[in-house]
Design a protein around this motif. Structure first.
Motif, mmCIF file in Angstrom:
data_model
loop_
_atom_site.group_PDB
_atom_site.id
_atom_site.type_symbol
_atom_site.label_atom_id
_atom_site.label_comp_id
_atom_site.label_asym_id
_atom_site.label_seq_id
_atom_site.Cartn_x
_atom_site.Cartn_y
_atom_site.Cartn_z
ATOM 1 N N ILE A 1 85.943 4.575 62.035
ATOM 2 C CA ILE A 1 84.521 4.503 62.382
ATOM 3 C C ILE A 1 83.662 5.243 61.362
ATOM 4 O O ILE A 1 82.567 4.823 61.033
ATOM 5 C CB ILE A 1 84.310 5.057 63.811
ATOM 6 N N ILE A 2 84.180 6.363 60.874
ATOM 7 C CA ILE A 2 83.420 7.189 59.939
ATOM 8 C C ILE A 2 83.842 6.839 58.515
ATOM 9 O O ILE A 2 85.032 6.900 58.188
ATOM 10 C CB ILE A 2 83.681 8.699 60.200
ATOM 11 N N GLU A 3 82.868 6.496 57.681
ATOM 12 C CA GLU A 3 83.198 6.225 56.276
ATOM 13 C C GLU A 3 83.384 7.563 55.562
ATOM 14 O O GLU A 3 82.634 8.498 55.797
ATOM 15 C CB GLU A 3 82.041 5.477 55.593
ATOM 16 N N ASP A 4 84.345 7.583 54.670
ATOM 17 C CA ASP A 4 84.631 8.780 53.873
ATOM 18 C C ASP A 4 84.757 10.034 54.733
ATOM 19 O O ASP A 4 84.186 11.071 54.398
ATOM 20 C CB ASP A 4 83.513 9.044 52.842
ATOM 21 N N ALA A 5 85.462 9.919 55.840
ATOM 22 C CA ALA A 5 85.617 11.093 56.711
ATOM 23 C C ALA A 5 86.294 12.218 55.938
ATOM 24 O O ALA A 5 87.353 12.027 55.346
ATOM 25 C CB ALA A 5 86.441 10.728 57.938
ATOM 26 N N MET A 6 85.647 13.363 55.936
ATOM 27 C CA MET A 6 86.212 14.513 55.245
ATOM 28 C C MET A 6 86.511 15.581 56.294
ATOM 29 O O MET A 6 85.612 16.027 57.002
ATOM 30 C CB MET A 6 85.189 15.031 54.229
ATOM 31 N N TYR A 7 87.774 15.954 56.412
ATOM 32 C CA TYR A 7 88.174 16.916 57.434
ATOM 33 C C TYR A 7 87.952 18.333 56.928
ATOM 34 O O TYR A 7 88.256 18.651 55.781
ATOM 35 C CB TYR A 7 89.634 16.692 57.817
ATOM 36 N N PHE B 1 78.327 7.689 59.202
ATOM 37 C CA PHE B 1 78.496 6.718 60.272
ATOM 38 C C PHE B 1 77.413 5.661 60.070
ATOM 39 O O PHE B 1 76.238 5.914 60.304
ATOM 40 C CB PHE B 1 78.354 7.415 61.632
ATOM 41 N N ARG B 2 77.824 4.499 59.568
ATOM 42 C CA ARG B 2 76.887 3.424 59.213
ATOM 43 C C ARG B 2 75.769 3.951 58.319
ATOM 44 O O ARG B 2 74.587 3.721 58.561
ATOM 45 C CB ARG B 2 76.325 2.781 60.467
ATOM 46 N N GLY B 3 76.178 4.758 57.357
ATOM 47 C CA GLY B 3 75.226 5.279 56.377
ATOM 48 C C GLY B 3 74.541 6.564 56.789
ATOM 49 O O GLY B 3 73.872 7.212 55.989
ATOM 50 N N LEU B 4 74.713 6.952 58.065
ATOM 51 C CA LEU B 4 74.058 8.157 58.568
ATOM 52 C C LEU B 4 75.023 9.348 58.478
ATOM 53 O O LEU B 4 76.143 9.264 58.988
ATOM 54 C CB LEU B 4 73.670 7.912 60.031
ATOM 55 N N THR C 1 83.726 -2.439 67.958
ATOM 56 C CA THR C 1 83.091 -2.402 69.288
ATOM 57 C C THR C 1 82.743 -0.960 69.666
ATOM 58 O O THR C 1 81.664 -0.681 70.173
ATOM 59 C CB THR C 1 84.051 -2.959 70.367
ATOM 60 N N VAL C 2 83.701 -0.060 69.418
ATOM 61 C CA VAL C 2 83.478 1.352 69.743
ATOM 62 C C VAL C 2 82.295 1.877 68.914
ATOM 63 O O VAL C 2 81.388 2.534 69.439
ATOM 64 C CB VAL C 2 84.752 2.197 69.500
ATOM 65 N N ALA C 3 82.315 1.529 67.607
ATOM 66 C CA ALA C 3 81.243 1.989 66.722
ATOM 67 C C ALA C 3 79.888 1.433 67.185
ATOM 68 O O ALA C 3 78.886 2.161 67.213
ATOM 69 C CB ALA C 3 81.529 1.568 65.293
ATOM 70 N N ASP C 4 79.875 0.158 67.575
ATOM 71 C CA ASP C 4 78.628 -0.450 68.062
ATOM 72 C C ASP C 4 78.078 0.320 69.258
ATOM 73 O O ASP C 4 76.882 0.565 69.361
ATOM 74 C CB ASP C 4 78.882 -1.901 68.515
ATOM 75 N N THR C 5 78.980 0.656 70.162
ATOM 76 C CA THR C 5 78.560 1.358 71.380
ATOM 77 C C THR C 5 77.992 2.740 71.038
ATOM 78 O O THR C 5 76.959 3.138 71.572
ATOM 79 C CB THR C 5 79.744 1.503 72.359
ATOM 80 N N ILE C 6 78.662 3.440 70.141
ATOM 81 C CA ILE C 6 78.165 4.768 69.742
ATOM 82 C C ILE C 6 76.786 4.602 69.090
ATOM 83 O O ILE C 6 75.842 5.323 69.410
ATOM 84 C CB ILE C 6 79.138 5.459 68.753
ATOM 85 N N TRP C 7 76.678 3.623 68.234
ATOM 86 C CA TRP C 7 75.430 3.375 67.508
ATOM 87 C C TRP C 7 74.280 3.087 68.488
ATOM 88 O O TRP C 7 73.186 3.621 68.365
ATOM 89 C CB TRP C 7 75.625 2.210 66.548
ATOM 90 N N ARG C 8 74.589 2.258 69.453
ATOM 91 C CA ARG C 8 73.578 1.873 70.440
ATOM 92 C C ARG C 8 73.114 3.095 71.262
ATOM 93 O O ARG C 8 71.950 3.222 71.608
ATOM 94 C CB ARG C 8 74.152 0.799 71.369
ATOM 95 N N ASN C 9 74.054 3.988 71.551
ATOM 96 C CA ASN C 9 73.699 5.184 72.327
ATOM 97 C C ASN C 9 72.992 6.239 71.484
ATOM 98 O O ASN C 9 72.175 7.003 71.990
ATOM 99 C CB ASN C 9 74.946 5.787 72.967
ATOM 100 N N LEU C 10 73.333 6.245 70.204
ATOM 101 C CA LEU C 10 72.767 7.239 69.303
ATOM 102 C C LEU C 10 71.305 6.905 68.969
ATOM 103 O O LEU C 10 70.464 7.800 68.858
ATOM 104 C CB LEU C 10 73.619 7.269 68.019
ATOM 105 N N GLY C 11 71.038 5.612 68.834
ATOM 106 C CA GLY C 11 69.716 5.147 68.405
ATOM 107 C C GLY C 11 68.544 5.838 69.089
ATOM 108 O O GLY C 11 67.743 6.518 68.432
ATOM 109 N N PRO C 12 68.443 5.719 70.421
ATOM 110 C CA PRO C 12 67.289 6.311 71.112
ATOM 111 C C PRO C 12 67.223 7.831 70.955
ATOM 112 O O PRO C 12 66.143 8.413 71.010
ATOM 113 C CB PRO C 12 67.536 5.949 72.580
ATOM 114 N N LEU C 13 68.394 8.462 70.748
ATOM 115 C CA LEU C 13 68.407 9.925 70.620
ATOM 116 C C LEU C 13 67.815 10.356 69.285
ATOM 117 O O LEU C 13 67.189 11.406 69.178
ATOM 118 C CB LEU C 13 69.841 10.449 70.733
#
Lengths: 307, 287
Positions: free
Chosen positions: A67-73, A93-96, A269-281
């Protein structure tokens, strides 16, 4: 102890009484279907516990990596040690830019043991606190993943303040000035899970669970017999559906067949759901965000359902 | 709240305290307490005078929430909040309603925490006391709500808050809703903290589980009552996990002092003075 007797009796009723009851109703020729429907729900809870713990499911790091691009731990609590049972870091996360945290159970036995099967020590929670504060500093939203039986009940964990670490983690997350979205991917037990779940939005996968304690712990405390976990699972109301009905979970993500859960389509699908919930916040300012989160908590579990 | 009802509650609360402080011999005879250390029997009045420390063997004798209030709050100053507040049965747990009814009858309390405002050594404060007779003072929706509202009141009135914690943890019978009270009370404590107000936690025997992992651990100044058991996981669970016996004194007040999780260990007789002194110092700070 009389309480114990009460509970044992109640448990016996649950275990055996239901069938008797169903027969009774069948004899009456009415309501039998309702009864069996309810029985299915109880059985469903047991199945969901097993599914939530299944080794076939993706582990938290798989979600992060997909889900996360270039995830750095990032590692360490800057106090005592690095606790691998909490995975945390930064990425896009989708550029964010985002900060992610989550429980790491491990993919093989060796890793399982190093991560104590996803049961953090205080260092794990302190690392999460550090990363959340860092996220706040740089204005990054936090995405949290929950998959833990609970906090590790070890001697050293107690010596290093397990309770205090969890309390601070809950406190930090509940007052963070950036959006926090939590996804339950497997099991979520006790304060160990809640530590990552006091944010703005709580999303659960269809077969994930969220419970006050692991069903084994619950049975052990109330009935002094951890092997009666199935009975416990039936009464605890721990499935995603139950948690949503109680108003704690905001959204449920339906699951495909177990083998399809490792496919890109599911992670999308999981990423879409997170994105949709994150948007309004994201459109809320800091004050509004923290205030709304507080108001949401204020209502939770108040029978008066204020606000 | 209806002002008459509130007045009545206040009067009730005062009446209760007064009765406890000056219990006549006849009343005291009704509620004899036995010292668990030496088996000596005492009347309530006698015990209150001895601050619930056994005069013959020094053992701490467990106190009810109101007994604690009468020991800590200045005489007649305690005004109870939400005395009749109850929780609910969110997961329809079998036998729970009945058990709660029995608890209410046995303890005379509606729930496991008593909250209110008072003065301590002349300093105004919000005071919460958990009562372990009521289902081990486990935190369900009612306890969570009362503690939450006490914090909110303290924020609104800009008051310090003193909480005597004692708990077996989150209340199993209320399931996830009990767990969520950890988040609620922690958020309320955080808001009180952000308002620049003082929070003193007095951890009494036993403070464990979800209460330790939430508001009990978030105070500015944490006092452990001598000998109190304080921890997150239960000892039986830890022993099962590590496969060995725990050493003597594990998770006790002195252990927590040594590990750095409490500011001090105080004996029961000095508690009130200690709290009053902390309140006094904070009341005199520059604004």
């Amino acid at each position: 102890m009389s309480d114990e007797k009460d509970i044992r009796k109640a448990a016996a009723e649950i275990a055996f009484g239901e069938d008797l009851h169903a027969e009774e109703q069948e004899a009456k020729g009415a309501g039998a279907s309702v009864r069996s429907g309810r029985k299915t729900a109880a059985q469903d809870a047991v199945e969901k516990v097993m599914k939530a713990r299944s080794k076939e499911r993706p582990v938290v790091t798989e979600y992060i990596d997909n889900i996360i691009e270039d995830a750095m731990y990032l590692a360490g609590d800057r106090c005592f040690a690095e606790d691998e049972s909490v995975a945390g870091g930064i990425g896009l996360f989708r550029g964010l830019p985002v900060t992610f945290i989550g429980h790491r159970k491990g993919r093989d036995l060796e890793e399982n043991i190093r991560c104590r099967f996803g049961m953090p020590n205080p260092e794990g929670y302190r690392k999460a606190i550090r990363l959340m504060k860092q996220a706040e500093k740089f204005g990054r939203p936090v995405i949290a993943f929950v998959d833990t039986p609970g906090a590790y009940p070890g001697k050293e964990a107690e010596e290093r303040g397990q309770g205090q670490a969890i309390a601070e983690c809950i406190k930090t997350m509940s007052r963070l000035c950036v959006p926090v979205v939590t996804v339950f991917t497997g099991e979520g037990g006790s304060g160990g899970a809640l530590a990552f779940a006091s944010g703005d939005r709580l999303i659960m996968l269809e077969n994930s669970i969220f419970s006050i304690l692991s069903p084994e712990g619950f049975a052990s405390i109330l009935w002094h017999d951890g092997s009666r976990w199935q009975e416990a699972a039936k009464v605890m109301k721990l499935t995603a559906r139950d948690i949503k009905d109680l108003g704690v979970c905001d959204e449920i993500i339906p699951e495909p067949e177990p083998e399809e859960m490792h496919e890109k389509r599911f992670f999308d699908t999981v990423a879409d759901t997170i994105w949709r919930n994150l948007g309004p916040l994201l459109s809320k300012d800091e004050g509004e965000l923290v205030r709304d989160r507080y108001l949401k908590l204020r209502k939770t579990g108040s029978k008066y359902g204020r606000n | 709240m209806n002002p008459f009802k509130e007045r009545k509650n206040i009067l009730d609360a005062i009446g209760k305290i007064t009765r406890l402080t000056f219990s006549t011999d006849e009343k005291a005879a009704d509620v004899m307490k036995t010292c668990p250390g030496c088996g000596e029997k005492y009347g309530t009045g006698e015990l209150a005078a001895a601050k619930y420390v056994c005069p013959s063997c020094g053992q701490y004798i467990s106190m009810t929430a109101y007994e604690r209030v009468s020991q800590i709050a200045d005489e007649g100053s305690f005004r109870e909040f939400n005395k009749a507040r109850t929780g609910y049965d969110p997961i329809d747990f079998p036998g729970y309603e009945k058990k709660i009814q029995k608890m209410r009858k046995d303890t005379g309390l509606k729930e496991a925490v008593v909250t209110g405002s008072c003065t301590i050594g002349g300093e105004k404060a919000v005071l919460c006391v958990m009562d372990k007779r009521f289902m081990m003072a486990s935190m369900g929706t009612a306890v969570g709500e009362k503690v939450f509202l006490a914090f909110e009141y303290a924020v609104k009135k800009k008051l310090p808050i003193v909480i005597f914690t004692a708990s077996g943890g989150a209340r199993m019978q209320e399931g996830i809703m009990a767990l969520m009270q950890m988040a609620r009370t922690s958020a309320a404590a955080a808001r009180h903290d952000e308002a620049g107000l003082l929070y003193i936690a007095v951890m009494t025997d036993p403070t464990t589980g979800g209460v330790t992992a939430s508001f009990a651990s978030l105070a500015d100044i944490t006092i452990a009552e001598k000998g109190a058991l304080i921890g997150f996981a239960g000892q039986r669970v830890i022993e099962q996990t590590i496969g060995e016996e725990l050493p003597e004194g594990f998770q006790r007040a002195d252990f927590q002092l040594e590990k750095g999780f409490v500011d001090m260990v105080a004996g029961r007789p000095e508690l009130k003075d200690t709290i009053a002194r902390i309140l006094f110092i904070h009341g005199r700070r520059r604004h």
